[in-house]
Design a protein around this motif. Structure first.
Motif, PDB file in Angstrom:
ATOM      1  N   ARG A 151       0.841  -1.204   0.000  1.00  0.00           N
ATOM      2  CA  ARG A 151       0.000   0.000   0.000  1.00  0.00           C
ATOM      3  C   ARG A 151       0.878   1.257   0.000  1.00  0.00           C
ATOM      4  O   ARG A 151       0.660   2.196  -0.770  1.00  0.00           O
ATOM      5  N   ILE A 152       1.883   1.247   0.855  1.00  0.00           N
ATOM      6  CA  ILE A 152       2.803   2.376   0.951  1.00  0.00           C
ATOM      7  C   ILE A 152       3.542   2.586  -0.373  1.00  0.00           C
ATOM      8  O   ILE A 152       3.715   3.726  -0.833  1.00  0.00           O
ATOM      9  N   ALA A 153       3.951   1.488  -0.998  1.00  0.00           N
ATOM     10  CA  ALA A 153       4.689   1.575  -2.265  1.00  0.00           C
ATOM     11  C   ALA A 153       3.817   2.202  -3.355  1.00  0.00           C
ATOM     12  O   ALA A 153       4.263   3.093  -4.087  1.00  0.00           O
ATOM     13  N   HIS A 154       2.571   1.729  -3.469  1.00  0.00           N
ATOM     14  CA  HIS A 154       1.663   2.300  -4.476  1.00  0.00           C
ATOM     15  C   HIS A 154       1.529   3.816  -4.296  1.00  0.00           C
ATOM     16  O   HIS A 154       1.569   4.579  -5.257  1.00  0.00           O
ATOM     17  N   GLU A 155       1.353   4.217  -3.044  1.00  0.00           N
ATOM     18  CA  GLU A 155       1.159   5.627  -2.734  1.00  0.00           C
ATOM     19  C   GLU A 155       2.410   6.446  -3.088  1.00  0.00           C
ATOM     20  O   GLU A 155       2.335   7.484  -3.739  1.00  0.00           O
ATOM     21  N   ALA A 156       3.570   5.946  -2.662  1.00  0.00           N
ATOM     22  CA  ALA A 156       4.817   6.681  -2.891  1.00  0.00           C
ATOM     23  C   ALA A 156       5.144   6.777  -4.385  1.00  0.00           C
ATOM     24  O   ALA A 156       5.586   7.830  -4.870  1.00  0.00           O
ATOM     25  N   LEU A 157       4.917   5.692  -5.109  1.00  0.00           N
ATOM     26  CA  LEU A 157       5.300   5.656  -6.520  1.00  0.00           C
ATOM     27  C   LEU A 157       4.446   6.577  -7.389  1.00  0.00           C
ATOM     28  O   LEU A 157       4.804   6.873  -8.527  1.00  0.00           O
ATOM     29  N   ALA A 158       3.336   7.044  -6.849  1.00  0.00           N
ATOM     30  CA  ALA A 158       2.492   7.990  -7.582  1.00  0.00           C
ATOM     31  C   ALA A 158       3.079   9.406  -7.571  1.00  0.00           C
ATOM     32  O   ALA A 158       2.705  10.255  -8.375  1.00  0.00           O
ATOM     33  N   ARG A 159       4.033   9.667  -6.655  1.00  0.00           N
ATOM     34  CA  ARG A 159       4.690  10.972  -6.646  1.00  0.00           C
ATOM     35  C   ARG A 159       5.405  11.203  -7.964  1.00  0.00           C
ATOM     36  O   ARG A 159       6.112  10.314  -8.453  1.00  0.00           O
ATOM     37  N   PRO A 160       5.274  12.413  -8.523  1.00  0.00           N
ATOM     38  CA  PRO A 160       5.915  12.686  -9.817  1.00  0.00           C
ATOM     39  C   PRO A 160       7.408  12.334  -9.843  1.00  0.00           C
ATOM     40  O   PRO A 160       7.880  11.761 -10.822  1.00  0.00           O
ATOM     41  N   ALA A 161       8.126  12.664  -8.763  1.00  0.00           N
ATOM     42  CA  ALA A 161       9.576  12.415  -8.750  1.00  0.00           C
ATOM     43  C   ALA A 161       9.889  10.917  -8.849  1.00  0.00           C
ATOM     44  O   ALA A 161      10.923  10.530  -9.391  1.00  0.00           O
ATOM     45  N   TYR A 162       9.014  10.094  -8.298  1.00  0.00           N
ATOM     46  CA  TYR A 162       9.213   8.644  -8.381  1.00  0.00           C
ATOM     47  C   TYR A 162       8.640   8.094  -9.684  1.00  0.00           C
ATOM     48  O   TYR A 162       9.220   7.202 -10.295  1.00  0.00           O
ATOM     49  N   ALA A 163       7.474   8.628 -10.073  1.00  0.00           N
ATOM     50  CA  ALA A 163       6.808   8.122 -11.276  1.00  0.00           C
ATOM     51  C   ALA A 163       7.679   8.297 -12.511  1.00  0.00           C
ATOM     52  O   ALA A 163       7.717   7.433 -13.388  1.00  0.00           O
ATOM     53  N   GLN A 164       8.426   9.398 -12.556  1.00  0.00           N
ATOM     54  CA  GLN A 164       9.201   9.681 -13.774  1.00  0.00           C
ATOM     55  C   GLN A 164      10.390   8.735 -13.956  1.00  0.00           C
ATOM     56  O   GLN A 164      10.922   8.608 -15.055  1.00  0.00           O
ATOM     57  N   ILE A 165      10.769   8.048 -12.886  1.00  0.00           N
ATOM     58  CA  ILE A 165      11.882   7.092 -12.984  1.00  0.00           C
ATOM     59  C   ILE A 165      11.516   5.928 -13.920  1.00  0.00           C
ATOM     60  O   ILE A 165      12.376   5.276 -14.506  1.00  0.00           O
ATOM     61  N   LYS A 166      10.217   5.685 -14.060  1.00  0.00           N
ATOM     62  CA  LYS A 166       9.744   4.650 -15.001  1.00  0.00           C
ATOM     63  C   LYS A 166      10.279   4.861 -16.410  1.00  0.00           C
ATOM     64  O   LYS A 166      10.431   3.924 -17.174  1.00  0.00           O
ATOM     65  N   ASP A 167      10.507   6.126 -16.757  1.00  0.00           N
ATOM     66  CA  ASP A 167      10.924   6.470 -18.123  1.00  0.00           C
ATOM     67  C   ASP A 167      12.441   6.579 -18.272  1.00  0.00           C
ATOM     68  O   ASP A 167      12.933   6.994 -19.325  1.00  0.00           O
ATOM     69  N   GLU A 168      13.186   6.231 -17.237  1.00  0.00           N
ATOM     70  CA  GLU A 168      14.650   6.253 -17.322  1.00  0.00           C
ATOM     71  C   GLU A 168      15.133   5.324 -18.437  1.00  0.00           C
ATOM     72  O   GLU A 168      14.552   4.262 -18.651  1.00  0.00           O
ATOM     73  N   PRO A 169      16.219   5.717 -19.112  1.00  0.00           N
ATOM     74  CA  PRO A 169      16.764   4.839 -20.153  1.00  0.00           C
ATOM     75  C   PRO A 169      17.225   3.476 -19.626  1.00  0.00           C
ATOM     76  O   PRO A 169      17.346   2.529 -20.403  1.00  0.00           O
ATOM     77  N   PHE A 170      17.445   3.385 -18.314  1.00  0.00           N
ATOM     78  CA  PHE A 170      17.807   2.098 -17.696  1.00  0.00           C
ATOM     79  C   PHE A 170      16.789   1.017 -18.055  1.00  0.00           C
ATOM     80  O   PHE A 170      17.137  -0.143 -18.291  1.00  0.00           O
ATOM     81  N   PHE A 171      15.510   1.405 -18.106  1.00  0.00           N
ATOM     82  CA  PHE A 171      14.449   0.454 -18.450  1.00  0.00           C
ATOM     83  C   PHE A 171      14.282   0.387 -19.964  1.00  0.00           C
ATOM     84  O   PHE A 171      13.205   0.653 -20.479  1.00  0.00           O
TER      85      PHE A 171
END
Ligand code: ADP
Ligand code: MG
Length: 145
Positions: free
Chosen positions: A123-143
């Motif tokens: 639950r905590i992870a879902h909530e935290a990952l919605a933060r823009p600073a965390y959400a944008q990591i999804k688009d890192e070239p690493f992935f």
């Protein structure tokens, strides 16, 4: 550690502690990957993003602990991805971006208490990952795909 901590490794068989039976399978990262990338980090539970073999990037919680297979001399990194997969993915490449520490490891007297804690971590992870600073990591070239 300077977040995000990026880890890439093969998914190996775990110690069969029944994550799947509890409804919480954990993909175990190969020891080499854990030793290299997660060496200086505290034992405990973390949150972040995960990707299996160039697929979609999904939310995850990771437990960094001691690996009973190596008589607790090596660390284990076990990643629960918050997604229902059709098949197991042993042997595939798992990429993980670790973004934040959630809590230290605890000793459990009951399986129920353990599962309750993991559900709270999720639950905590879902909530935290919605933060823009965390959400944008999804688009890192690493992935990369
Ligand atoms: P093991 O002891 O071998 O790690 P688990 O019961 O913890 O066994 O199950 C982990 C395995 O289940 C992973 O290696 C992966 O192949 C598969 N799996 C299926 N769905 C997931 C998921 N959502 N998160 C993590 N692993 C999953
Ligand atoms: Mg496991």
């Amino acid at each position: 550690a300077p977040y995000p901590v990026l880890v890439e490794g093969e998914v190996v068989a775990g110690f069969g502690r029944g994550g799947k039976q509890l409804g919480i399978p954990t993909a175990n990262l190969a020891t080499a990957a854990v030793e290299k990338a997660l060496e200086d980090m505290d034992i405990g539970v973390y949150l972040g993003w995960a990707q299996v073999e160039g697929g979609d990037v999904m939310p995850m919680v990771m437990s960094l602990g001691w690996n009973p297979y190596f008589k607790n001399e090596k660390r284990s990194g076990e990643v629960h991805i918050m997604h229902t997969f059709d098949d197991d993915f042993y042997g595939k490449t798992l990429r993980v971006a670790v973004l934040a520490y959630v809590r230290p490891e605890r000793d459990y007297t009951s399986l129920d208490a353990l599962v309750t804690d993991i559900k709270e971590d999720i639950r905590i992870a879902h909530e935290a990952l919605a933060r823009p600073a965390y959400a944008q990591i999804k688009d890192e070239p690493f992935f990369r795909r």
